[in-house]
Design an enzyme around this catalytic site. Structure first.
Site, PDB file in Angstrom:
ATOM      1  CE1 TYR A  91      45.427  26.478  68.491  1.00 41.46           C
ATOM      2  CE2 TYR A  91      44.266  26.111  70.557  1.00 41.46           C
ATOM      3  CZ  TYR A  91      44.731  25.637  69.342  1.00 41.46           C
ATOM      4  OH  TYR A  91      44.489  24.341  68.970  1.00 41.46           O
ATOM      5  CE1 TYR A 119      41.969  24.030  73.556  1.00 43.42           C
ATOM      6  CE2 TYR A 119      44.171  23.476  72.765  1.00 43.42           C
ATOM      7  CZ  TYR A 119      42.812  23.653  72.523  1.00 43.42           C
ATOM      8  OH  TYR A 119      42.310  23.436  71.270  1.00 43.42           O
ATOM      9  NE  ARG A 159      40.032  18.716  71.760  1.00 38.25           N
ATOM     10  CZ  ARG A 159      40.446  18.700  70.493  1.00 38.25           C
ATOM     11  NH1 ARG A 159      40.567  19.816  69.821  1.00 38.25           N
ATOM     12  NH2 ARG A 159      40.735  17.568  69.893  1.00 38.25           N
ATOM     13  CG  HIS A 196      44.916  19.355  69.075  1.00 39.93           C
ATOM     14  ND1 HIS A 196      44.530  19.686  70.358  1.00 39.93           N
ATOM     15  CD2 HIS A 196      44.416  20.326  68.282  1.00 39.93           C
ATOM     16  CE1 HIS A 196      43.830  20.807  70.339  1.00 39.93           C
ATOM     17  NE2 HIS A 196      43.758  21.223  69.085  1.00 39.93           N
ATOM     18  CG  HIS A 211      44.108  22.657  64.556  1.00 36.99           C
ATOM     19  ND1 HIS A 211      42.791  22.286  64.586  1.00 36.99           N
ATOM     20  CD2 HIS A 211      44.391  23.117  65.800  1.00 36.99           C
ATOM     21  CE1 HIS A 211      42.286  22.524  65.780  1.00 36.99           C
ATOM     22  NE2 HIS A 211      43.242  23.020  66.550  1.00 36.99           N
TER      23      HIS A 211
END
Lengths: 170, 231
Positions: B101, B140, B150, B153, B155
């Site tokens: 991120y 990640y 995870r 995905h 959000h």
């Protein structure tokens, strides 16, 4: 009938959508009738009393009426002290309910948002507000922001444990 | 407004032991039900004038391309009665193709991509439809448990008509082997409700020689038609 899509946590990395101006609901100025502004500050802590530094607070109030000059909605990230700060106008008096601001809490570890309300300590309508009066007196104080200076109110949120904030469902 | 109760098992509980961060953040006291027609039945309305769309996350505003597999994601937002939710804002955020991120709190040592801020914003049209371009997010590691990763995905955040319909969720990708191991995905008790968070690969949506298409429809909580129906 379809069932609503499942909630998933906002996670810790949503901050790109925390536009600074969204903390200030008075930013459009305009015709809010000379209503007084207030700063609502709060610290969020978890079941161990640890600071929640990655939360997103969203506030919603329908008074003063939502308009081109008053969005009614605010968003603020908590900082390194677990603290959020929202600047808005004091909600108007209402014949049947005490002034309040709805507060949604999102954070890592919250699989769905937590909803609470900030009322204002010592407001005369608090004694007649049907929601506030429905709460066990021992826990009611968790819904009361307390005055900490001219136009400044403190509304701390405890997610879990001793002094746990009252949370609502709709 | 009197909102329908959630379908049993379709929503996670606050406490889900396997997702460790819930242990100290989930309330222990029962929630208090608010009356119909409360402040929370209404909510903010956003407009593209105040919050301009960012419908192409696969490149910067000045045209520099993000690294990764280009995707196009489209779907429809309806309420529980199948009515389209028109003109509602959808906020999007995701990791880059390497699973990182663009956020100071992300300490994963995968590379940042200067061409990928990872933020998007679109509005549904009059029929509840939305569409955006991006790149496929990478998986990640996170520190929830030993060897925790995870799944890929994106959000999604939506408001709908009020706080009661507020939805924050995650769109997953078909065939991801990490889904079966993921405590966040598995926090939803009902298997079918969980499966609906997985987007569908769509060859009709796929742009030839350019981007793979994924369809992801969302359902927001709806109000009962009359206040006392089924009460």
């Amino acid at each position: 009938m379809a069932s609503a899509t499942s909630q998933q946590t906002i996670g810790p990395f949503w901050h790109g959508h925390a536009e600074k101006v969204w903390c200030d609901l008075t930013r459009f100025g305009g015709d809010t009738g000379g209503r007084r502004t207030l700063t609502l500050t709060g610290c969020i802590t978890d079941g161990d009393g640890a600071l929640v530094t990655d939360a997103c607070i969203e506030t919603w109030q329908t008074s003063p009426p939502v308009s081109d000059t008053f969005p009614g909605w605010g968003r603020c990230a908590t900082d390194a002290e677990g603290t959020f700060r929202i600047r808005t106008f004091i909600p108007e008096d209402h014949p049947r309910q005490a002034p309040h601001i709805a507060v949604l809490v999102h954070a890592r570890g919250l699989l769905k948002p937590l909803l609470t309300r900030a009322y204002f300590a010592n407001h005369p309508m608090n004694e007649r507000d049907p929601v506030l009066q429905s709460i066990d007196p021992d826990r009611r104080t968790t819904l009361l922001a307390r005055p900490v200076g001219e136009g400044r109110w403190q509304f701390d949120i405890r997610l879990q444990g001793e002094g746990e904030t009252v949370f609502f469902e709709i | 407004m009197n909102y329908r109760p959630h379908t049993v098992g379709s929503q996670p509980e606050y406490l889900h032991e396997a997702y460790q961060s819930t242990r100290k953040r989930s309330p222990l006291q029962p929630l208090v039900r608010l009356p119909p027609g409360c402040t929370e039945a209404s909510g903010p309305v956003f407009s593209p004038q105040h919050t301009p769309p960012i419908a192409d996350m696969s490149k910067t505003a000045d045209g520099r391309e993000a690294a990764g597999q280009r995707i196009v994601v489209a779907g429809r937002v309806t309420d529980e009665d199948g009515r389209p939710v028109a003109n509602t804002m959808i906020e999007l955020w995701q990791a880059n193709a390497a699973g990182r991120y663009d956020h100071p709190g992300d300490t994963h040592d995968a590379p940042l991509d200067p061409n990928f801020p990872g933020l998007g914003r679109v509005f549904t049209d009059h029929d509840g439809c939305y569409r955006f371009m991006s790149i496929k997010p990478g998986a990640y590691p996170w520190r929830n448990h030993h060897n925790a990763w995870r799944p890929n995905h994106i959000h999604f955040s939506l408001f709908g008509p009020g706080c009661a319909s507020r939805l924050i969720t995650q769109m997953y990708f078909p065939g991801d082997p990490l889904l079966a191991l993921d405590p966040i995905y598995n926090s939803i008790p009902d298997t079918e409700a969980r499966r609906r968070l997985i987007s569908t690969f769509d060859i009709e949506l796929t742009l030839p020689n350019y981007a793979l298409g994924y369809r992801f429809d969302l359902v927001l909580r709806g109000a009962r038609a009359t206040p006392f129906e089924g009460a």
